[in-house]
Design a protein around this motif. Structure first.
Motif, short mmCIF file in Angstrom:
data_model
loop_
_atom_site.label_atom_id
_atom_site.label_comp_id
_atom_site.label_asym_id
_atom_site.label_seq_id
_atom_site.Cartn_x
_atom_site.Cartn_y
_atom_site.Cartn_z
N LEU A 70 0.83 -1.20 0.00
CA LEU A 70 0.00 0.00 0.00
C LEU A 70 0.87 1.26 0.00
CD1 LEU A 70 -2.75 -0.99 2.61
CD2 LEU A 70 -3.12 -0.58 0.16
N TYR A 71 1.92 1.23 0.78
CA TYR A 71 2.84 2.38 0.84
C TYR A 71 3.51 2.59 -0.51
CZ TYR A 71 6.86 5.23 2.18
OH TYR A 71 7.80 6.23 2.25
N TYR A 72 3.92 1.52 -1.16
CA TYR A 72 4.57 1.67 -2.46
C TYR A 72 3.58 2.21 -3.50
CZ TYR A 72 6.92 0.86 -6.82
OH TYR A 72 7.46 1.05 -8.05
N PHE A 73 2.36 1.70 -3.48
CA PHE A 73 1.38 2.07 -4.50
C PHE A 73 0.82 3.48 -4.30
CE2 PHE A 73 0.47 -2.69 -5.08
CZ PHE A 73 1.37 -2.76 -6.15
N ARG A 74 1.32 4.22 -3.31
CA ARG A 74 0.93 5.62 -3.16
C ARG A 74 1.33 6.41 -4.41
NH1 ARG A 74 5.92 5.03 -1.43
NH2 ARG A 74 7.39 6.77 -1.20
N PHE A 82 -10.89 5.20 -7.45
CA PHE A 82 -10.22 3.92 -7.69
C PHE A 82 -10.30 3.03 -6.45
CE2 PHE A 82 -6.27 1.40 -7.28
CZ PHE A 82 -6.41 0.58 -8.38
N VAL A 83 -10.06 3.60 -5.27
CA VAL A 83 -10.11 2.84 -4.02
C VAL A 83 -11.52 2.30 -3.80
CG1 VAL A 83 -9.95 3.00 -1.51
CG2 VAL A 83 -8.19 4.04 -2.93
N SER A 84 -12.52 3.17 -3.93
CA SER A 84 -13.91 2.75 -3.69
C SER A 84 -14.34 1.69 -4.69
CB SER A 84 -14.83 3.97 -3.80
OG SER A 84 -14.46 4.96 -2.87
N PHE A 85 -14.03 1.90 -5.96
CA PHE A 85 -14.41 0.94 -6.99
C PHE A 85 -13.74 -0.42 -6.75
CE2 PHE A 85 -13.76 -1.15 -11.08
CZ PHE A 85 -15.03 -1.11 -11.65
N SER A 86 -12.44 -0.40 -6.44
CA SER A 86 -11.70 -1.65 -6.22
C SER A 86 -12.27 -2.44 -5.05
CB SER A 86 -10.22 -1.35 -5.98
OG SER A 86 -9.65 -0.68 -7.09
N ILE A 87 -12.57 -1.76 -3.95
CA ILE A 87 -13.06 -2.43 -2.76
C ILE A 87 -14.46 -2.98 -2.99
CG2 ILE A 87 -13.80 -2.07 -0.38
CD1 ILE A 87 -11.48 -0.10 -0.08
N GLY A 116 -8.55 -8.20 5.02
CA GLY A 116 -7.52 -7.26 4.62
C GLY A 116 -7.89 -6.60 3.31
N PRO A 117 -7.24 -5.48 2.96
CA PRO A 117 -7.57 -4.76 1.72
C PRO A 117 -6.97 -5.42 0.48
CG PRO A 117 -5.82 -3.63 2.86
CD PRO A 117 -6.24 -4.76 3.76
N TYR A 118 -7.25 -6.72 0.31
CA TYR A 118 -6.71 -7.44 -0.84
C TYR A 118 -7.23 -6.86 -2.15
CZ TYR A 118 -4.56 -11.16 1.91
OH TYR A 118 -3.74 -11.87 2.76
N GLY A 119 -8.49 -6.42 -2.15
CA GLY A 119 -9.06 -5.87 -3.36
C GLY A 119 -8.28 -4.66 -3.85
N LEU A 120 -7.99 -3.72 -2.96
CA LEU A 120 -7.25 -2.52 -3.33
C LEU A 120 -5.82 -2.85 -3.73
CD1 LEU A 120 -6.83 0.50 -3.59
CD2 LEU A 120 -6.49 0.60 -1.10
N ILE A 121 -5.17 -3.69 -2.93
CA ILE A 121 -3.76 -4.01 -3.20
C ILE A 121 -3.59 -4.67 -4.57
CG2 ILE A 121 -1.83 -5.47 -2.48
CD1 ILE A 121 -2.72 -4.97 0.43
N ILE A 161 -8.41 -16.21 -3.57
CA ILE A 161 -9.65 -15.70 -4.15
C ILE A 161 -9.76 -14.18 -4.01
CG2 ILE A 161 -12.16 -15.75 -3.99
CD1 ILE A 161 -10.95 -18.19 -5.34
N PRO A 162 -9.53 -13.60 -2.82
CA PRO A 162 -9.58 -12.12 -2.73
C PRO A 162 -8.56 -11.44 -3.65
CG PRO A 162 -9.67 -13.09 -0.54
CD PRO A 162 -9.35 -14.20 -1.49
N GLY A 163 -7.37 -12.04 -3.76
CA GLY A 163 -6.36 -11.45 -4.64
C GLY A 163 -6.78 -11.45 -6.10
N LEU A 164 -7.30 -12.58 -6.56
CA LEU A 164 -7.75 -12.67 -7.96
C LEU A 164 -8.93 -11.74 -8.22
CD1 LEU A 164 -7.48 -16.54 -8.56
CD2 LEU A 164 -5.90 -14.74 -9.29
N CYS A 165 -9.83 -11.63 -7.24
CA CYS A 165 -10.96 -10.71 -7.40
C CYS A 165 -10.46 -9.26 -7.47
CB CYS A 165 -11.93 -10.86 -6.23
SG CYS A 165 -12.84 -12.44 -6.24
N GLY A 166 -9.41 -8.95 -6.72
CA GLY A 166 -8.83 -7.61 -6.79
C GLY A 166 -8.22 -7.33 -8.16
N ILE A 167 -7.52 -8.31 -8.72
CA ILE A 167 -6.94 -8.13 -10.06
C ILE A 167 -8.04 -7.92 -11.09
CG2 ILE A 167 -5.65 -9.30 -11.89
CD1 ILE A 167 -4.02 -10.68 -9.70
N LEU A 168 -9.13 -8.66 -10.98
CA LEU A 168 -10.24 -8.49 -11.91
C LEU A 168 -10.88 -7.11 -11.75
CD1 LEU A 168 -12.05 -9.64 -14.07
CD2 LEU A 168 -13.40 -10.78 -12.31
N ALA A 169 -11.02 -6.65 -10.51
CA ALA A 169 -11.57 -5.31 -10.28
C ALA A 169 -10.66 -4.24 -10.88
CB ALA A 169 -11.77 -5.07 -8.78
#
Length: 289
Positions: free
Chosen positions: A73-77, A91-96, A121-126, A173-181
């Motif tokens: 999260l710190y890097y992706f700032r 972007f944050v709201s849509f991803s989550i 955890g914020p897997y969707g955003l990450i 699963i949360p990680g893959l859903c985040g990539i799709l989002a």
């Protein structure tokens, strides 16, 4: 390559998110409730435990996950600095929201007992952030270790892979859903990339967040003389090429987010005829002198 200037300067949304993740994870860890933070589709649709949706966005299930997640999260700032806090909030709201809905549908569709409780955890955003990281952040350096080729982006991918597989299916699963989002956002579905929150949103988070090490005032800096790197670019490659087109603002922003001075980034792009990879090499070569 780095995430730009140190600290959370010009990244109030990211700063608030990282602080909230640390506080929530530590608080529930002290209470011994870390393993109960995940949610299932039964919790949401049948029991209406909507509070789990909020908690699961901020609290990681374990300290190692918090360490890797907070680092990413710190890097992706860098993306908040590129597009601004107002658009980054979208972007944050849509991803989550999208990744959470996808997780709920995946649980109901797969009907796997191992997925009865997904990790929190914020897997969707990450993992949404890995989509622009893959497409928009150029490789600036490459190196080899025992005949295996790496780049400066490899360490971010390795940290993401560690987080993705930290709880196997429950985190996969949360990680893959985040990539799709993130892919849906990049494809500009429903023209989502044109939206941005009002200015008071970023102002609110700027006031809400605690001052961080390395952050500075948001007031525009005074115009300074050309930096050493800019003078070095001019010395190595001569004056600006008059026939070269003006560098696009997004290319300049990309180089600035990597930690280069804006003036030297613009001059390097002019000399590289707006080839961002060549401009990166010019800047790195100038710094080496």
């Amino acid at each position: 390559m780095n995430g730009g200037p140190s600290g959370f300067n010009n990244a109030p949304i990211t700063r608030t998110f990282v602080v909230a993740c640390c506080l929530f994870t530590i608080l529930f860890g002290i209470q011994g409730r870390s393993n109960k933070l995940g949610f299932s589709h039964q919790d949401i649709w049948k029991k209406l435990q909507l509070w789990k949706l909020i908690v699961s966005v901020f609290a990681f299930s374990s300290t190692p996950e918090l360490m890797f997640g907070a680092y990413l999260l710190y890097y992706f700032r860098v993306f908040e600095r590129q597009i601004g806090s107002n658009k980054y909030s979208v972007f944050v709201s849509f991803s989550i929201i999208v990744s959470t809905l996808l997780q709920l549908f995946a649980q109901a569709f797969l009907n796997d007992p191992a997925l009865s409780m997904l990790t929190s955890g914020p897997y969707g955003l990450i993992f949404s952030s890995f989509v622009p990281f893959f497409f928009d952040i150029p490789v600036s350096t490459r190196f080899r270790v025992s005949s295996v080729s790496f780049s400066d982006k490899s360490f971010i991918y390795l940290a993401g892979l560690q987080l993705l597989l930290s709880s196997w299916k429950r985190s996969l699963i949360p990680g893959l859903c985040g990539i799709l989002a993130g892919s849906l956002y990049r494809s500009n579905v429903l023209r989502i990339r044109r939206l941005k929150f009002p200015e008071f949103i970023s102002s609110f988070f700027s006031r809400l967040s605690l001052p961080s090490v390395g952050s500075t005032s948001s007031a525009p800096p005074p115009r300074n003389p050309p930096s050493f790197a800019a003078r070095q670019v001019e010395g190595n490659y001569g004056g600006p090429i008059s026939s070269a087109p003006e560098p696009p603002e997004d290319s300049i922003a990309t180089l600035v987010s990597m930690g280069f001075d804006r003036n030297s980034a613009r001059q390097a792009l002019v000399h590289a005829r707006n080839d961002i990879n060549a401009a990166t090499n010019i800047l790195l070569e100038a710094q080496a002198h």
